[in-house]
Design an enzyme around this catalytic site. Structure first.
Site, PDB file in Angstrom:
ATOM      1  N   ARG A  21     -12.483   2.481   6.874  1.00  0.00           N
ATOM      2  CA  ARG A  21     -11.605   3.158   5.928  1.00  0.00           C
ATOM      3  C   ARG A  21     -12.391   3.622   4.712  1.00  0.00           C
ATOM      4  O   ARG A  21     -13.224   2.880   4.203  1.00  0.00           O
ATOM      5  CB  ARG A  21     -10.469   2.227   5.490  1.00  0.00           C
ATOM      6  CG  ARG A  21      -9.295   2.965   4.873  1.00  0.00           C
ATOM      7  CD  ARG A  21      -8.102   2.065   4.690  1.00  0.00           C
ATOM      8  NE  ARG A  21      -7.567   1.572   5.956  1.00  0.00           N
ATOM      9  CZ  ARG A  21      -6.457   0.864   6.072  1.00  0.00           C
ATOM     10  NH1 ARG A  21      -5.761   0.556   4.993  1.00  0.00           N
ATOM     11  NH2 ARG A  21      -6.036   0.454   7.238  1.00  0.00           N
ATOM     12  N   HIS A 106      -1.140   2.974   4.359  1.00  0.00           N
ATOM     13  CA  HIS A 106      -0.348   3.137   3.130  1.00  0.00           C
ATOM     14  C   HIS A 106      -1.180   3.685   1.966  1.00  0.00           C
ATOM     15  O   HIS A 106      -0.653   3.866   0.875  1.00  0.00           O
ATOM     16  CB  HIS A 106       0.231   1.786   2.721  1.00  0.00           C
ATOM     17  CG  HIS A 106      -0.842   0.761   2.464  1.00  0.00           C
ATOM     18  ND1 HIS A 106      -1.483   0.108   3.489  1.00  0.00           N
ATOM     19  CD2 HIS A 106      -1.408   0.333   1.309  1.00  0.00           C
ATOM     20  CE1 HIS A 106      -2.393  -0.703   2.970  1.00  0.00           C
ATOM     21  NE2 HIS A 106      -2.377  -0.591   1.657  1.00  0.00           N
ATOM     22  N   ASP A 245       5.495   2.365   6.333  1.00  0.00           N
ATOM     23  CA  ASP A 245       4.265   2.856   5.692  1.00  0.00           C
ATOM     24  C   ASP A 245       3.819   4.122   6.418  1.00  0.00           C
ATOM     25  O   ASP A 245       4.481   4.588   7.352  1.00  0.00           O
ATOM     26  CB  ASP A 245       3.178   1.773   5.658  1.00  0.00           C
ATOM     27  CG  ASP A 245       2.717   1.315   7.035  1.00  0.00           C
ATOM     28  OD1 ASP A 245       3.337   1.720   8.044  1.00  0.00           O
ATOM     29  OD2 ASP A 245       1.732   0.567   7.117  1.00  0.00           O
ATOM     30  N   ASP A 247       1.553   5.105   8.614  1.00  0.00           N
ATOM     31  CA  ASP A 247       1.318   5.178  10.063  1.00  0.00           C
ATOM     32  C   ASP A 247       2.398   4.454  10.856  1.00  0.00           C
ATOM     33  O   ASP A 247       2.299   4.317  12.073  1.00  0.00           O
ATOM     34  CB  ASP A 247      -0.070   4.657  10.426  1.00  0.00           C
ATOM     35  CG  ASP A 247      -0.313   3.213  10.002  1.00  0.00           C
ATOM     36  OD1 ASP A 247       0.356   2.745   9.064  1.00  0.00           O
ATOM     37  OD2 ASP A 247      -1.187   2.546  10.590  1.00  0.00           O
ATOM     38  N   ASP A 249       3.391   1.393  11.301  1.00  0.00           N
ATOM     39  CA  ASP A 249       3.269   0.113  12.004  1.00  0.00           C
ATOM     40  C   ASP A 249       3.923  -1.025  11.216  1.00  0.00           C
ATOM     41  O   ASP A 249       4.312  -2.036  11.789  1.00  0.00           O
ATOM     42  CB  ASP A 249       1.807  -0.219  12.346  1.00  0.00           C
ATOM     43  CG  ASP A 249       0.894  -0.275  11.129  1.00  0.00           C
ATOM     44  OD1 ASP A 249       1.317   0.125  10.028  1.00  0.00           O
ATOM     45  OD2 ASP A 249      -0.273  -0.711  11.297  1.00  0.00           O
ATOM     46  N   ARG A 250       4.075  -0.847   9.891  1.00  0.00           N
ATOM     47  CA  ARG A 250       4.762  -1.861   9.082  1.00  0.00           C
ATOM     48  C   ARG A 250       6.162  -1.375   8.713  1.00  0.00           C
ATOM     49  O   ARG A 250       6.378  -0.181   8.527  1.00  0.00           O
ATOM     50  CB  ARG A 250       3.979  -2.142   7.795  1.00  0.00           C
ATOM     51  CG  ARG A 250       2.705  -2.921   8.035  1.00  0.00           C
ATOM     52  CD  ARG A 250       2.151  -3.455   6.732  1.00  0.00           C
ATOM     53  NE  ARG A 250       1.807  -2.403   5.792  1.00  0.00           N
ATOM     54  CZ  ARG A 250       1.743  -2.589   4.477  1.00  0.00           C
ATOM     55  NH1 ARG A 250       2.019  -3.749   3.938  1.00  0.00           N
ATOM     56  NH2 ARG A 250       1.394  -1.588   3.684  1.00  0.00           N
ATOM     57  N   HIS A 332       3.909  -7.006   9.175  1.00  0.00           N
ATOM     58  CA  HIS A 332       3.449  -6.705  10.531  1.00  0.00           C
ATOM     59  C   HIS A 332       4.128  -7.704  11.465  1.00  0.00           C
ATOM     60  O   HIS A 332       4.116  -8.912  11.204  1.00  0.00           O
ATOM     61  CB  HIS A 332       1.930  -6.880  10.657  1.00  0.00           C
ATOM     62  CG  HIS A 332       1.128  -5.772  10.052  1.00  0.00           C
ATOM     63  ND1 HIS A 332       0.934  -4.561  10.687  1.00  0.00           N
ATOM     64  CD2 HIS A 332       0.457  -5.689   8.886  1.00  0.00           C
ATOM     65  CE1 HIS A 332       0.173  -3.786   9.928  1.00  0.00           C
ATOM     66  NE2 HIS A 332      -0.125  -4.448   8.825  1.00  0.00           N
TER      67      HIS A 332
END
Length: 370
Positions: A21, A106, A245, A247, A249-250, A332
């Site tokens: 990242r 995020h 968020d 992407d 996933d959360r 998650h």
């Protein structure tokens, strides 16, 4: 030498414990994405790799550069297009191939990154391979190929939606009203696909994909980013609200009174449901979860196991212990039947089913765990 030193510094900055990242065109460039593609193939020695990406402005360029590196190493790319991170995990499991997802979750718009899965959606982190990928780039020693790989586009979202919906009994869902804040992230594309045809009315907020995040950052862990969702729940008398968020996933919840719900309470509610049908099963949590999580696991005849924080460590531990479910304080939620991967979308459907079958508002269902 100066160029190598500069690149080495950039690599040190962007290679994290369980992903890559950085800031686009500062320490994460198209050139580095291209080299990561070549290096990853050199390390994995696979014949095909799946590539997905989010709606960030830099995602098309970075993923294209990465794919070029993969193709030049003689390997084919399965391009699954703009997807959520959990859809990329699904693809890695469903197709049993390695996958890379371009996203910075995020983080603010200038960021981007790569999340990695081995075949079967097994995690790839710094300790079990990303460190070696980094060394390959540093030493400039890549797999050479005389034949160039090709890129094949594949839509996996139909199969993904079917898989996600298999976690609930659609016939048991009541006519609920749910406010959904996608934060201009990937949930804006995924939620309509998954909820299509269900007896649920969605009140959408910021569903247009926009990597500049014009309304608020796609980080629902910060209260200021959930205000619009709370207002929508109140205004439309929704049964609950959810925020994703970037992407997707959360997932974060607010109850019917627009009160923000702690992730450990949501986990406890779902653990109760899962263990009522699967007594004696192992459930994983981490230290930062509330103590209500291990207490609920024991109360409903499960076996609590504690894990190190981080998705790759939790997935490895789930595989080792055959745990049925895992949760983190950061919202998650992991499912054994989802290739041990996390999915906010699955969690949203499960909560909808619990409210439907129990015929009680979310705030009342959570009282037991407060």
């Amino acid at each position: 030498l100066k160029i190598r030193n500069k690149e080495g510094k950039m690599l040190n900055e962007i290679f994290k414990a369980y992903d890559v990242r950085g800031i686009y065109n500062k320490n994460l460039t198209d050139e580095i994405a291209y080299k990561i593609g070549k290096a990853l193939i050199t390390f994995l020695k696979c014949k095909e790799i799946i590539v997905g990406y989010d709606m960030r402005v830099s995602s098309p360029k970075l993923s294209k550069a990465f794919m070029k590196g993969v193709n030049e190493a003689g390997v084919d790319v399965i391009d699954i297009g703009e997807v959520s991170t959990d859809a990329s995990y699904f693809a890695a499991g469903f197709l049993n191939k390695a996958a890379v997802m371009f996203t910075a979750s995020h983080n603010p718009p200038e960021y981007n990154g790569l999340k990695f899965s081995k075949a079967g959606a097994a995690p790839l982190n710094y300790e079990n391979g990303l460190n070696k990928v980094k060394v390959i780039i540093e030493n400039d020693k890549y797999k050479e190929s005389k034949i160039e790989g090709k890129t094949i586009k594949k839509n996996i979202l139909g199969d993904y939606a079917k898989h996600v919906r298999s976690f609930v009994n659609s016939n048991k869902l009541e006519e609920l009203k749910i406010a959904v804040d996608a934060g201009n992230g990937m949930a804006g594309k995924i939620v309509p696909l998954v909820f299509k045809g269900l007896p649920i009315k969605i009140f959408p907020l910021f569903f247009k994909l926009d990597g500049t995040f014009p309304n608020h950052l796609a980080d629902p862990s910060k209260y200021e980013n959930v205000k619009d969702l709370q207002e929508t729940v109140k205004k439309n008398k929704c049964d609950f609200g959810i925020a994703f968020d970037g992407d997707a996933d959360r997932i974060f919840f607010v109850d019917e009174n627009a009160k923000i719900v702690n992730a450990s309470l949501i986990a406890a509610l779902v653990i109760k449901r899962i263990l009522s049908k699967n007594k004696g099963q192992k459930v994983i949590y981490n230290l930062i979860n509330s103590k209500i999580v291990p207490e609920t696991i024991r109360k409903y005849s499960g076996k609590p196991l504690i894990s190190r924080v981080g998705h790759s460590f939790i997935k490895d531990y789930m595989k080792k212990t055959n745990a049925i479910f895992a949760c983190e304080h950061s919202a998650h939620y992991y499912f054994r039947d989802n290739y041990r991967a996390d999915s906010g979308i699955i969690m949203s459907l499960i909560i909808a089913e619990i409210i439907s079958t129990e015929n009680k508002p979310l705030s009342k269902l959570l009282k037991e765990f407060e």
